[in-house]
Design a protein around this motif. Sequence first.
Motif, PDB file in Angstrom:
ATOM      1  N   MET A  52       1.640  58.280  52.174  1.00 18.47           N
ATOM      2  CA  MET A  52       1.595  59.674  51.721  1.00 18.47           C
ATOM      3  C   MET A  52       0.786  60.529  52.686  1.00 18.47           C
ATOM      4  O   MET A  52       1.188  61.635  53.045  1.00 18.47           O
ATOM      5  N   GLU A 209       7.850  69.341  50.354  1.00 25.38           N
ATOM      6  CA  GLU A 209       7.259  70.305  49.425  1.00 25.38           C
ATOM      7  C   GLU A 209       5.964  69.749  48.859  1.00 25.38           C
ATOM      8  O   GLU A 209       5.819  68.531  48.729  1.00 25.38           O
ATOM      9  N   PHE A 210       5.068  70.628  48.490  1.00 29.60           N
ATOM     10  CA  PHE A 210       3.816  70.176  47.912  1.00 29.60           C
ATOM     11  C   PHE A 210       3.547  70.873  46.599  1.00 29.60           C
ATOM     12  O   PHE A 210       3.827  72.048  46.449  1.00 29.60           O
ATOM     13  N   VAL A 211       3.003  70.118  45.660  1.00 26.65           N
ATOM     14  CA  VAL A 211       2.544  70.711  44.408  1.00 26.65           C
ATOM     15  C   VAL A 211       1.084  70.327  44.250  1.00 26.65           C
ATOM     16  O   VAL A 211       0.771  69.149  44.235  1.00 26.65           O
ATOM     17  N   VAL A 217      -3.467  68.834  47.883  1.00 27.37           N
ATOM     18  CA  VAL A 217      -3.081  67.421  47.841  1.00 27.37           C
ATOM     19  C   VAL A 217      -3.941  66.624  48.814  1.00 27.37           C
ATOM     20  O   VAL A 217      -4.420  65.536  48.505  1.00 27.37           O
TER      21      VAL A 217
ATOM     22  N   THR B  29      -0.542  68.933  38.519  1.00 29.39           N
ATOM     23  CA  THR B  29      -1.633  69.869  38.231  1.00 29.39           C
ATOM     24  C   THR B  29      -1.073  71.224  37.801  1.00 29.39           C
ATOM     25  O   THR B  29      -1.770  72.031  37.211  1.00 29.39           O
ATOM     26  N   GLU B  30       0.213  71.457  38.106  1.00 33.19           N
ATOM     27  CA  GLU B  30       0.830  72.750  37.775  1.00 33.19           C
ATOM     28  C   GLU B  30       1.709  72.690  36.532  1.00 33.19           C
ATOM     29  O   GLU B  30       2.281  73.682  36.138  1.00 33.19           O
ATOM     30  N   GLU B  33       6.924  67.986  35.701  1.00 32.46           N
ATOM     31  CA  GLU B  33       7.941  68.021  36.746  1.00 32.46           C
ATOM     32  C   GLU B  33       8.875  66.839  36.529  1.00 32.46           C
ATOM     33  O   GLU B  33       8.426  65.704  36.356  1.00 32.46           O
ATOM     34  N   LEU B  43       5.499  65.978  47.573  1.00 32.21           N
ATOM     35  CA  LEU B  43       4.228  65.274  47.399  1.00 32.21           C
ATOM     36  C   LEU B  43       3.427  66.089  46.403  1.00 32.21           C
ATOM     37  O   LEU B  43       3.176  67.270  46.629  1.00 32.21           O
ATOM     38  N   ALA B  44       3.052  65.477  45.262  1.00 36.86           N
ATOM     39  CA  ALA B  44       2.385  66.252  44.230  1.00 36.86           C
ATOM     40  C   ALA B  44       1.124  65.556  43.754  1.00 36.86           C
ATOM     41  O   ALA B  44       1.060  64.332  43.697  1.00 36.86           O
ATOM     42  N   ALA B  45       0.128  66.361  43.423  1.00 33.09           N
ATOM     43  CA  ALA B  45      -1.088  65.838  42.801  1.00 33.09           C
ATOM     44  C   ALA B  45      -0.864  65.822  41.294  1.00 33.09           C
ATOM     45  O   ALA B  45      -0.370  66.793  40.730  1.00 33.09           O
ATOM     46  N   LEU B  46      -1.207  64.704  40.651  1.00 32.16           N
ATOM     47  CA  LEU B  46      -0.978  64.586  39.210  1.00 32.16           C
ATOM     48  C   LEU B  46      -2.287  64.709  38.462  1.00 32.16           C
ATOM     49  O   LEU B  46      -3.326  64.267  38.931  1.00 32.16           O
ATOM     50  N   GLU B  70      -5.535  60.310  36.842  1.00 31.06           N
ATOM     51  CA  GLU B  70      -5.235  61.158  37.994  1.00 31.06           C
ATOM     52  C   GLU B  70      -4.469  60.368  39.034  1.00 31.06           C
ATOM     53  O   GLU B  70      -4.611  59.157  39.131  1.00 31.06           O
ATOM     54  N   PHE B  72      -1.005  60.605  42.237  1.00 28.43           N
ATOM     55  CA  PHE B  72      -0.118  61.311  43.166  1.00 28.43           C
ATOM     56  C   PHE B  72       1.316  60.882  42.932  1.00 28.43           C
ATOM     57  O   PHE B  72       1.576  59.759  42.505  1.00 28.43           O
ATOM     58  N   LEU B  73       2.232  61.772  43.250  1.00 30.40           N
ATOM     59  CA  LEU B  73       3.637  61.446  43.180  1.00 30.40           C
ATOM     60  C   LEU B  73       4.275  61.728  44.536  1.00 30.40           C
ATOM     61  O   LEU B  73       3.994  62.745  45.168  1.00 30.40           O
TER      62      LEU B  73
END
Lengths: 292, 138
Positions: A52, A209-211, A217, B29-30, B33, B43-46, B70, B72-73
Amino acid sequence: MPSVRDLRDRLRSLKNTQQITKAMKQVAAAKIRRAELARKQARPYAETLAEMLDELIGSVSHVDHPFMKPGRSGAPAGVVLIAADKGLCGAFNSHLARMAELLHKEHPDARFYTVGTKARNAVRRFGVADHPTWLLGSPSKLGVARDVAQRVSDDFSQGTISEIVLISAKLISMLSQRPEKRRLVPIVPGDFHAAAAQPSAAGPKGSLEFVPSPQFVLSRLLPKYLEFTFFLAMLETDAAFFAAQLLAMNNATENASKLIDELTIQMNNARQAAITKELLEIVAGAEALNHT
Amino acid sequence: MARTIAFKLMTPSRVIYDGRAELVIVVTTEGEEGILPSHAPLLAALKPGVLRANVADDAGVSRLMVATGEGFLQALPDRVTVLVDEALHFDDVDVAAARRELADATGRQRAPGTDPAAFAREQAIIDFAAAKLRLTGH
Protein backbone atom coordinates in the motif's frame (compact mmCIF):
# COMPACT_ATOMS: atom_id res chain seq x y z
CA MET A 1 42.56 -38.97 44.01
CA PRO A 2 38.90 -38.27 44.83
CA SER A 3 37.09 -40.99 46.72
CA VAL A 4 34.42 -43.18 45.19
CA ARG A 5 31.80 -41.37 47.21
CA ASP A 6 32.88 -37.92 45.95
CA LEU A 7 32.76 -39.14 42.38
CA ARG A 8 29.35 -40.69 42.86
CA ASP A 9 27.98 -37.39 44.23
CA ARG A 10 29.37 -35.45 41.31
CA LEU A 11 27.90 -37.92 38.86
CA ARG A 12 24.48 -37.63 40.45
CA SER A 13 24.48 -33.84 40.25
CA LEU A 14 25.68 -33.94 36.66
CA LYS A 15 22.87 -36.25 35.67
CA ASN A 16 20.37 -33.88 37.25
CA THR A 17 21.83 -30.97 35.32
CA GLN A 18 21.66 -32.95 32.13
CA GLN A 19 18.00 -33.69 32.70
CA ILE A 20 17.31 -30.00 33.13
CA THR A 21 19.18 -28.99 29.98
CA LYS A 22 17.46 -31.73 28.05
CA ALA A 23 14.04 -30.52 29.23
CA MET A 24 14.90 -26.91 28.35
CA LYS A 25 15.99 -28.03 24.93
CA GLN A 26 12.64 -29.66 24.30
CA VAL A 27 10.75 -26.63 25.59
CA ALA A 28 12.79 -24.36 23.30
CA ALA A 29 12.06 -26.62 20.35
CA ALA A 30 8.32 -26.40 21.03
CA LYS A 31 8.41 -22.63 21.52
CA ILE A 32 10.40 -22.06 18.36
CA ARG A 33 7.60 -23.66 16.39
CA ARG A 34 5.07 -21.35 17.97
CA ALA A 35 7.24 -18.30 17.36
CA GLU A 36 7.75 -19.27 13.73
CA LEU A 37 4.01 -19.73 13.27
CA ALA A 38 3.32 -16.26 14.66
CA ARG A 39 5.87 -14.87 12.24
CA LYS A 40 4.32 -16.68 9.30
CA GLN A 41 0.85 -15.41 10.19
CA ALA A 42 2.07 -11.83 10.43
CA ARG A 43 3.80 -11.86 7.05
CA PRO A 44 0.80 -11.33 4.70
CA TYR A 45 -0.20 -8.25 6.67
CA ALA A 46 3.34 -6.85 6.54
CA GLU A 47 3.62 -7.40 2.82
CA THR A 48 0.28 -5.77 2.09
CA LEU A 49 1.13 -2.80 4.26
CA ALA A 50 4.38 -2.28 2.35
CA GLU A 51 2.52 -2.69 -0.93
CA MET A 52 0.00 0.00 0.00
CA LEU A 53 2.79 2.42 0.92
CA ASP A 54 4.67 1.60 -2.26
CA GLU A 55 1.56 2.28 -4.31
CA LEU A 56 0.79 5.47 -2.50
CA ILE A 57 4.27 6.89 -2.88
CA GLY A 58 4.42 5.77 -6.49
CA SER A 59 1.18 7.46 -7.46
CA VAL A 60 1.45 10.87 -5.86
CA SER A 61 3.99 13.40 -7.04
CA HIS A 62 4.85 14.76 -3.65
CA VAL A 63 4.78 13.17 -0.23
CA ASP A 64 5.05 15.14 2.91
CA HIS A 65 5.38 13.54 6.32
CA PRO A 66 7.80 14.19 9.22
CA PHE A 67 9.02 10.57 9.00
CA MET A 68 10.27 11.12 5.47
CA LYS A 69 12.34 14.17 6.28
CA PRO A 70 15.64 14.26 8.17
CA GLY A 71 15.18 14.81 11.89
CA ARG A 72 16.19 17.94 13.75
CA SER A 73 19.90 18.41 13.13
CA GLY A 74 22.06 18.17 16.19
CA ALA A 75 19.63 15.91 18.03
CA PRO A 76 20.97 12.51 19.12
CA ALA A 77 19.98 9.25 17.51
CA GLY A 78 17.27 7.12 19.09
CA VAL A 79 18.20 3.45 19.40
CA VAL A 80 15.64 0.72 19.97
CA LEU A 81 17.38 -2.41 21.27
CA ILE A 82 15.43 -5.66 21.30
CA ALA A 83 16.87 -8.66 23.15
CA ALA A 84 15.50 -11.59 25.15
CA ASP A 85 14.08 -11.53 28.67
CA LYS A 86 16.08 -14.55 29.75
CA GLY A 87 19.52 -16.04 29.35
CA LEU A 88 20.78 -19.62 28.92
CA CYS A 89 21.07 -19.07 25.21
CA GLY A 90 24.80 -18.81 24.56
CA ALA A 91 26.11 -15.47 23.36
CA PHE A 92 22.77 -14.40 21.85
CA ASN A 93 22.08 -11.48 24.18
CA SER A 94 25.70 -10.38 24.49
CA HIS A 95 26.06 -10.10 20.72
CA LEU A 96 23.08 -7.76 20.62
CA ALA A 97 24.38 -5.82 23.62
CA ARG A 98 27.82 -5.47 22.04
CA MET A 99 26.35 -3.92 18.91
CA ALA A 100 24.46 -1.41 21.05
CA GLU A 101 27.55 -0.70 23.13
CA LEU A 102 29.66 0.04 20.06
CA LEU A 103 27.00 2.46 18.92
CA HIS A 104 26.98 4.03 22.36
CA LYS A 105 30.77 4.52 22.25
CA GLU A 106 30.52 6.18 18.86
CA HIS A 107 27.57 8.36 19.84
CA PRO A 108 27.61 8.75 23.62
CA ASP A 109 24.53 10.96 23.50
CA ALA A 110 22.31 8.41 21.75
CA ARG A 111 19.01 7.77 23.52
CA PHE A 112 18.04 4.20 24.20
CA TYR A 113 14.70 2.38 24.26
CA THR A 114 14.87 -1.27 25.21
CA VAL A 115 12.62 -4.28 24.84
CA GLY A 116 13.58 -7.36 26.88
CA THR A 117 15.07 -7.63 30.36
CA LYS A 118 18.55 -8.49 29.04
CA ALA A 119 18.51 -5.46 26.74
CA ARG A 120 17.58 -3.24 29.66
CA ASN A 121 20.33 -4.65 31.88
CA ALA A 122 22.95 -4.32 29.14
CA VAL A 123 22.10 -0.69 28.46
CA ARG A 124 22.14 0.06 32.19
CA ARG A 125 25.55 -1.59 32.46
CA PHE A 126 27.11 0.75 29.97
CA GLY A 127 25.81 3.70 31.80
CA VAL A 128 22.38 4.68 30.51
CA ALA A 129 20.45 4.01 33.69
CA ASP A 130 17.23 5.78 32.94
CA HIS A 131 15.50 4.87 29.71
CA PRO A 132 12.07 3.59 28.61
CA THR A 133 11.91 -0.19 28.65
CA TRP A 134 9.42 -2.95 27.91
CA LEU A 135 9.27 -6.73 28.23
CA LEU A 136 9.67 -8.89 25.17
CA GLY A 137 7.63 -11.75 26.58
CA SER A 138 4.51 -9.76 27.42
CA PRO A 139 1.19 -11.35 26.48
CA SER A 140 0.46 -8.72 23.84
CA LYS A 141 3.51 -8.18 21.67
CA LEU A 142 1.45 -5.98 19.40
CA GLY A 143 0.53 -3.78 22.35
CA VAL A 144 4.20 -3.39 23.27
CA ALA A 145 5.13 -2.65 19.65
CA ARG A 146 2.42 0.01 19.60
CA ASP A 147 3.75 1.62 22.78
CA VAL A 148 7.33 1.60 21.52
CA ALA A 149 6.30 3.09 18.18
CA GLN A 150 4.20 5.75 19.92
CA ARG A 151 7.07 6.70 22.21
CA VAL A 152 9.80 6.92 19.59
CA SER A 153 7.65 8.74 17.05
CA ASP A 154 6.62 11.28 19.70
CA ASP A 155 10.28 11.85 20.54
CA PHE A 156 11.12 12.09 16.85
CA SER A 157 8.45 14.61 16.03
CA GLN A 158 9.34 16.68 19.10
CA GLY A 159 12.95 16.79 17.93
CA THR A 160 14.35 14.89 20.92
CA ILE A 161 15.89 12.37 18.55
CA SER A 162 16.97 12.84 14.94
CA GLU A 163 16.62 9.29 13.66
CA ILE A 164 15.29 5.91 14.77
CA VAL A 165 17.67 2.96 14.69
CA LEU A 166 16.60 -0.58 15.47
CA ILE A 167 18.92 -3.29 16.76
CA SER A 168 17.35 -6.74 16.86
CA ALA A 169 18.21 -10.35 16.15
CA LYS A 170 17.92 -11.81 12.69
CA LEU A 171 17.17 -15.49 12.40
CA ILE A 172 19.25 -16.74 9.50
CA SER A 173 18.73 -20.41 10.19
CA MET A 174 18.08 -22.60 13.19
CA LEU A 175 21.84 -22.74 13.72
CA SER A 176 22.70 -19.13 13.15
CA GLN A 177 21.32 -15.84 14.41
CA ARG A 178 23.00 -12.52 14.20
CA PRO A 179 22.30 -9.02 15.42
CA GLU A 180 21.10 -6.59 12.81
CA LYS A 181 21.06 -2.81 12.78
CA ARG A 182 18.56 -0.92 10.62
CA ARG A 183 17.66 2.72 10.32
CA LEU A 184 13.87 3.00 10.31
CA VAL A 185 13.32 6.73 10.28
CA PRO A 186 13.82 8.86 8.23
CA ILE A 187 12.13 6.45 5.86
CA VAL A 188 13.54 5.67 2.44
CA PRO A 189 10.64 5.00 0.02
CA GLY A 190 12.65 2.19 -1.60
CA ASP A 191 12.16 0.13 1.58
CA PHE A 192 8.49 -0.41 0.76
CA HIS A 193 9.18 -1.39 -2.79
CA ALA A 194 11.50 -4.16 -1.63
CA ALA A 195 9.11 -5.41 1.04
CA ALA A 196 5.90 -5.31 -1.01
CA ALA A 197 4.20 -8.56 -1.99
CA GLN A 198 3.52 -7.25 -5.49
CA PRO A 199 5.58 -4.16 -6.19
CA SER A 200 3.52 -1.54 -7.94
CA ALA A 201 4.06 -1.21 -11.65
CA ALA A 202 4.29 2.57 -11.23
CA GLY A 203 1.11 3.37 -13.08
CA PRO A 204 0.28 6.85 -14.30
CA LYS A 205 0.22 9.38 -11.52
CA GLY A 206 -3.21 10.21 -10.25
CA SER A 207 -4.76 6.89 -11.27
CA LEU A 208 -5.21 5.92 -7.64
CA GLU A 209 -8.04 7.38 -5.60
CA PHE A 210 -7.73 8.14 -1.92
CA VAL A 211 -10.27 8.37 0.85
CA PRO A 212 -10.12 10.91 2.34
CA SER A 213 -6.77 12.20 0.91
CA PRO A 214 -3.29 10.90 0.13
CA GLN A 215 -1.91 13.01 2.94
CA PHE A 216 -4.29 11.54 5.50
CA VAL A 217 -3.81 7.95 4.38
CA LEU A 218 -0.04 8.41 4.52
CA SER A 219 -0.23 9.93 7.99
CA ARG A 220 -2.07 6.78 9.11
CA LEU A 221 0.01 4.26 7.16
CA LEU A 222 3.48 5.39 8.20
CA PRO A 223 3.02 5.08 11.98
CA LYS A 224 1.33 1.73 11.37
CA TYR A 225 4.31 0.63 9.32
CA LEU A 226 6.72 1.65 12.08
CA GLU A 227 4.62 -0.12 14.68
CA PHE A 228 4.50 -3.24 12.57
CA THR A 229 8.25 -3.19 11.93
CA PHE A 230 8.77 -3.30 15.69
CA PHE A 231 6.22 -6.09 16.00
CA LEU A 232 7.97 -8.19 13.34
CA ALA A 233 11.38 -7.50 14.88
CA MET A 234 10.06 -8.66 18.25
CA LEU A 235 8.68 -11.85 16.72
CA GLU A 236 11.95 -12.54 14.94
CA THR A 237 14.06 -11.84 18.03
CA ASP A 238 11.80 -14.17 19.97
CA ALA A 239 12.24 -16.95 17.41
CA ALA A 240 16.00 -16.35 17.22
CA PHE A 241 16.23 -16.49 21.00
CA PHE A 242 14.62 -19.91 21.14
CA ALA A 243 16.86 -21.11 18.30
CA ALA A 244 19.92 -19.93 20.24
CA GLN A 245 18.61 -21.53 23.40
CA LEU A 246 17.93 -24.79 21.61
CA LEU A 247 21.51 -24.86 20.36
CA ALA A 248 22.98 -23.87 23.73
CA MET A 249 20.96 -26.51 25.58
CA ASN A 250 21.84 -29.13 23.01
CA ASN A 251 25.54 -28.40 23.51
CA ALA A 252 25.14 -28.42 27.28
CA THR A 253 23.42 -31.81 27.15
CA GLU A 254 26.20 -33.22 24.98
CA ASN A 255 28.91 -31.82 27.23
CA ALA A 256 27.20 -33.32 30.23
CA SER A 257 27.15 -36.71 28.49
CA LYS A 258 30.87 -36.49 27.85
CA LEU A 259 31.59 -35.52 31.44
CA ILE A 260 29.37 -38.30 32.72
CA ASP A 261 31.30 -40.85 30.64
CA GLU A 262 34.64 -39.57 31.92
CA LEU A 263 33.52 -39.50 35.52
CA THR A 264 32.02 -42.99 35.26
CA ILE A 265 35.37 -44.38 34.12
CA GLN A 266 37.17 -42.50 36.90
CA MET A 267 34.72 -43.80 39.42
CA ASN A 268 35.07 -47.38 38.23
CA ASN A 269 38.85 -47.05 38.35
CA ALA A 270 38.70 -45.68 41.86
CA ARG A 271 36.36 -48.44 42.97
CA GLN A 272 38.59 -51.10 41.40
CA ALA A 273 41.67 -49.58 43.05
CA ALA A 274 39.95 -49.68 46.42
CA ILE A 275 38.98 -53.35 45.95
CA THR A 276 42.52 -54.27 44.86
CA LYS A 277 43.96 -52.45 47.81
CA GLU A 278 41.65 -54.26 50.23
CA LEU A 279 42.49 -57.65 48.66
CA LEU A 280 46.19 -56.91 48.93
CA GLU A 281 45.77 -56.08 52.58
CA ILE A 282 43.85 -59.31 53.26
CA VAL A 283 46.38 -61.43 51.37
CA ALA A 284 49.28 -59.68 53.06
CA GLY A 285 47.61 -60.22 56.44
CA ALA A 286 47.07 -63.92 55.72
CA GLU A 287 50.67 -64.31 54.54
CA ALA A 288 51.95 -62.69 57.69
CA LEU A 289 49.91 -65.15 59.83
CA ASN A 290 51.25 -68.16 57.85
CA HIS A 291 54.83 -67.18 58.51
CA THR A 292 54.48 -67.07 62.25
CA MET B 1 -23.60 -16.27 -10.75
CA ALA B 2 -22.55 -12.71 -10.17
CA ARG B 3 -19.01 -11.65 -10.80
CA THR B 4 -16.64 -11.84 -7.85
CA ILE B 5 -13.29 -10.42 -6.78
CA ALA B 6 -10.54 -11.79 -4.59
CA PHE B 7 -11.15 -10.58 -1.06
CA LYS B 8 -8.71 -10.74 1.81
CA LEU B 9 -9.24 -9.56 5.39
CA MET B 10 -6.22 -9.55 7.67
CA THR B 11 -5.19 -8.53 11.15
CA PRO B 12 -1.55 -8.42 12.30
CA SER B 13 -1.86 -11.82 13.92
CA ARG B 14 -3.86 -13.75 11.35
CA VAL B 15 -5.77 -13.88 8.09
CA ILE B 16 -9.50 -13.66 8.87
CA TYR B 17 -10.84 -14.30 5.40
CA ASP B 18 -9.19 -15.19 2.13
CA GLY B 19 -11.53 -16.01 -0.72
CA ARG B 20 -13.89 -14.34 -3.16
CA ALA B 21 -16.64 -11.79 -2.66
CA GLU B 22 -19.40 -10.18 -4.73
CA LEU B 23 -19.52 -7.07 -2.58
CA VAL B 24 -17.51 -5.63 0.29
CA ILE B 25 -18.81 -2.77 2.39
CA VAL B 26 -16.39 -0.99 4.69
CA VAL B 27 -16.59 2.06 6.92
CA THR B 28 -14.06 4.64 5.82
CA THR B 29 -13.27 7.80 7.71
CA GLU B 30 -15.72 9.52 5.33
CA GLY B 31 -18.55 7.03 5.58
CA GLU B 32 -19.53 3.66 4.18
CA GLU B 33 -18.08 2.54 0.90
CA GLY B 34 -19.16 -0.46 -1.16
CA ILE B 35 -16.67 -2.23 -3.38
CA LEU B 36 -17.86 -4.21 -6.39
CA PRO B 37 -15.73 -6.00 -8.97
CA SER B 38 -13.78 -3.71 -11.33
CA HIS B 39 -13.59 -0.90 -8.83
CA ALA B 40 -11.20 1.91 -9.68
CA PRO B 41 -7.90 1.68 -7.74
CA LEU B 42 -8.55 3.05 -4.28
CA LEU B 43 -6.66 3.39 -1.03
CA ALA B 44 -8.82 4.29 1.96
CA ALA B 45 -8.33 4.82 5.67
CA LEU B 46 -10.93 2.92 7.69
CA LYS B 47 -12.42 3.81 11.00
CA PRO B 48 -13.67 1.16 13.41
CA GLY B 49 -17.01 -0.22 12.31
CA VAL B 50 -18.87 -3.25 11.06
CA LEU B 51 -17.48 -4.66 7.83
CA ARG B 52 -20.01 -6.49 5.65
CA ALA B 53 -19.27 -8.65 2.66
CA ASN B 54 -21.18 -10.99 0.40
CA VAL B 55 -18.63 -13.74 0.20
CA ALA B 56 -18.92 -16.44 -2.41
CA ASP B 57 -17.61 -19.97 -2.30
CA ASP B 58 -18.63 -23.26 -3.89
CA ALA B 59 -21.65 -23.51 -1.63
CA GLY B 60 -23.02 -20.14 -2.77
CA VAL B 61 -23.09 -16.64 -1.40
CA SER B 62 -23.18 -15.87 2.30
CA ARG B 63 -22.97 -12.80 4.47
CA LEU B 64 -19.80 -12.10 6.39
CA MET B 65 -20.03 -9.58 9.19
CA VAL B 66 -17.15 -8.59 11.43
CA ALA B 67 -16.50 -5.77 13.84
CA THR B 68 -13.21 -4.21 12.80
CA GLY B 69 -10.78 -1.76 14.34
CA GLU B 70 -8.90 0.98 12.54
CA GLY B 71 -7.30 -0.01 9.28
CA PHE B 72 -6.91 0.40 5.56
CA LEU B 73 -8.60 -0.76 2.41
CA GLN B 74 -6.91 -1.33 -0.89
CA ALA B 75 -9.15 -1.89 -3.89
CA LEU B 76 -7.85 -2.88 -7.30
CA PRO B 77 -10.00 -3.98 -10.27
CA ASP B 78 -9.43 -7.68 -9.45
CA ARG B 79 -8.92 -7.74 -5.71
CA VAL B 80 -9.75 -5.98 -2.49
CA THR B 81 -7.59 -6.20 0.61
CA VAL B 82 -8.52 -4.96 4.06
CA LEU B 83 -5.99 -4.54 6.86
CA VAL B 84 -7.36 -3.88 10.33
CA ASP B 85 -5.91 -3.78 13.83
CA GLU B 86 -8.54 -6.12 15.18
CA ALA B 87 -11.45 -8.08 13.79
CA LEU B 88 -14.10 -9.95 15.74
CA HIS B 89 -16.84 -12.31 14.62
CA PHE B 90 -20.24 -12.32 16.27
CA ASP B 91 -19.28 -15.20 18.59
CA ASP B 92 -16.04 -13.59 19.71
CA VAL B 93 -17.61 -10.41 21.04
CA ASP B 94 -17.76 -10.03 24.79
CA VAL B 95 -20.78 -7.75 25.14
CA ALA B 96 -20.20 -6.83 28.79
CA ALA B 97 -16.55 -5.97 28.11
CA ALA B 98 -17.51 -3.89 25.07
CA ARG B 99 -20.03 -1.94 27.17
CA ARG B 100 -17.38 -1.34 29.78
CA GLU B 101 -14.82 -0.17 27.18
CA LEU B 102 -17.38 2.18 25.70
CA ALA B 103 -18.19 3.72 29.08
CA ASP B 104 -14.54 3.95 30.19
CA ALA B 105 -13.31 5.53 26.96
CA THR B 106 -16.19 8.00 26.93
CA GLY B 107 -15.31 8.97 30.49
CA ARG B 108 -11.63 9.46 29.66
CA GLN B 109 -12.46 11.43 26.54
CA ARG B 110 -14.65 13.83 28.44
CA ALA B 111 -12.07 14.39 31.17
CA PRO B 112 -10.73 17.95 31.10
CA GLY B 113 -7.34 18.53 29.50
CA THR B 114 -7.50 15.71 26.97
CA ASP B 115 -5.17 16.60 24.10
CA PRO B 116 -6.28 16.03 20.49
CA ALA B 117 -4.14 12.91 19.99
CA ALA B 118 -5.53 11.25 23.12
CA PHE B 119 -9.01 12.33 22.10
CA ALA B 120 -8.61 10.59 18.74
CA ARG B 121 -7.28 7.44 20.44
CA GLU B 122 -10.27 7.30 22.77
CA GLN B 123 -12.59 7.92 19.84
CA ALA B 124 -11.15 4.85 18.09
CA ILE B 125 -11.84 2.74 21.19
CA ILE B 126 -15.37 4.14 21.41
CA ASP B 127 -16.04 3.43 17.73
CA PHE B 128 -14.72 -0.13 17.99
CA ALA B 129 -16.75 -0.85 21.12
CA ALA B 130 -19.84 0.59 19.41
CA ALA B 131 -19.19 -1.57 16.35
CA LYS B 132 -18.96 -4.68 18.52
CA LEU B 133 -22.25 -3.83 20.17
CA ARG B 134 -23.91 -3.10 16.84
CA LEU B 135 -22.66 -6.40 15.43
CA THR B 136 -24.20 -8.31 18.29
CA GLY B 137 -27.46 -6.38 18.01
CA HIS B 138 -27.20 -4.31 21.19
